[in-house]
Scaffold this active site. Structure first.
Site, short mmCIF file in Angstrom:
data_model
loop_
_atom_site.label_atom_id
_atom_site.label_comp_id
_atom_site.label_asym_id
_atom_site.label_seq_id
_atom_site.Cartn_x
_atom_site.Cartn_y
_atom_site.Cartn_z
N ALA A 1 7.32 -13.71 2.00
CA ALA A 1 7.48 -15.00 3.24
C ALA A 1 5.85 -14.91 3.84
CB ALA A 1 8.27 -15.25 4.12
N GLU B 1 1.32 -15.81 -0.44
CA GLU B 1 2.16 -14.75 0.19
C GLU B 1 2.51 -13.97 -0.92
OE1 GLU B 1 2.14 -14.10 3.20
OE2 GLU B 1 1.70 -15.26 3.92
N GLU C 1 -4.83 -8.09 8.44
CA GLU C 1 -4.61 -6.46 9.31
C GLU C 1 -3.38 -5.67 9.78
OE1 GLU C 1 -6.85 -7.90 13.30
OE2 GLU C 1 -7.91 -6.92 11.88
#
Length: 185
Positions: A76, A92, A140
């Site tokens: 998600a 995603e 990140e």
């Protein structure tokens, strides 16, 4: 029929963040009285129920800071400005799992907490999966473990509360119902 709508009298943004904005609104209630509403504005999100040709569900395990625990979810993510939900769903899926899908079908969309937030989650079924030759990079600040589970095991994850969020529980139950209906044919 009497109106149930509230009229906004004043609106103040009290926080603007990377993911949400928070507003306080003074409203006039249907009975004429005044009240305050705290409203979370969110750009929306997608969730992807990815199912392999063998019937396995692709899930991710990750730590969720607001819950202070690790949970299992379907892939998600948040809609970026100007993105269509279908594009975000594929992005995603690719980023979090290393899979892509030839077939993407919208199952539903729902508001997560309409009492105080406008976040809408678009749920997709991804099929005809293949592994990407080159996996896309996670954000990140994102750390996930990819899992492939049977529907039976996914239901056990819901029961044991390792799956602890509504979008994933909904998607698993959708798949269970879909398979039950197909078995009746």
């Amino acid at each position: 029929m009497k109106s149930l709508e509230e009229k906004t009298i004043a609106k103040e943004q009290i926080f603007s963040g990377k993911v949400i904005d928070l507003y306080v609104e003074d409203v006039e209630l249907p009975n004429g009285k005044a009240s305050k509403r705290e409203i979370v504005k969110h750009p929306g999100a997608v969730a992807v129920l990815a199912v392999t040709d063998e019937g396995k569900i692709i899930m991710v395990k990750q730590f969720r800071k607001p819950l202070e625990r690790t949970i299992v979810e379907i892939p998600a993510g948040k809609l970026e400005k100007g993105e269509e939900p279908e594009y975000t769903a594929l992005r995603e899926l690719e980023e979090e799992t290393g899979y892509t899908a030839k077939k993407l079908t919208k199952i539903t969309a729902f508001y997560t907490s309409p009492g105080f937030a406008d976040e809408i989650v678009h749920v997709f079924l991804a099929e005809e999966l293949s592994v990407l030759e080159e996996k896309r990079e996670l954000d990140e600040d994102e750390f996930v473990e990819v899992m492939e589970v049977t529907l039976e095991d996914a239901l056990k994850l819901v029961e044991s509360r390792e799956v602890y969020d509504a979008k994933t529980a909904y998607a698993i139950q959708y798949l269970q119902l879909k398979e039950a209906l197909q078995a009746q044919k």
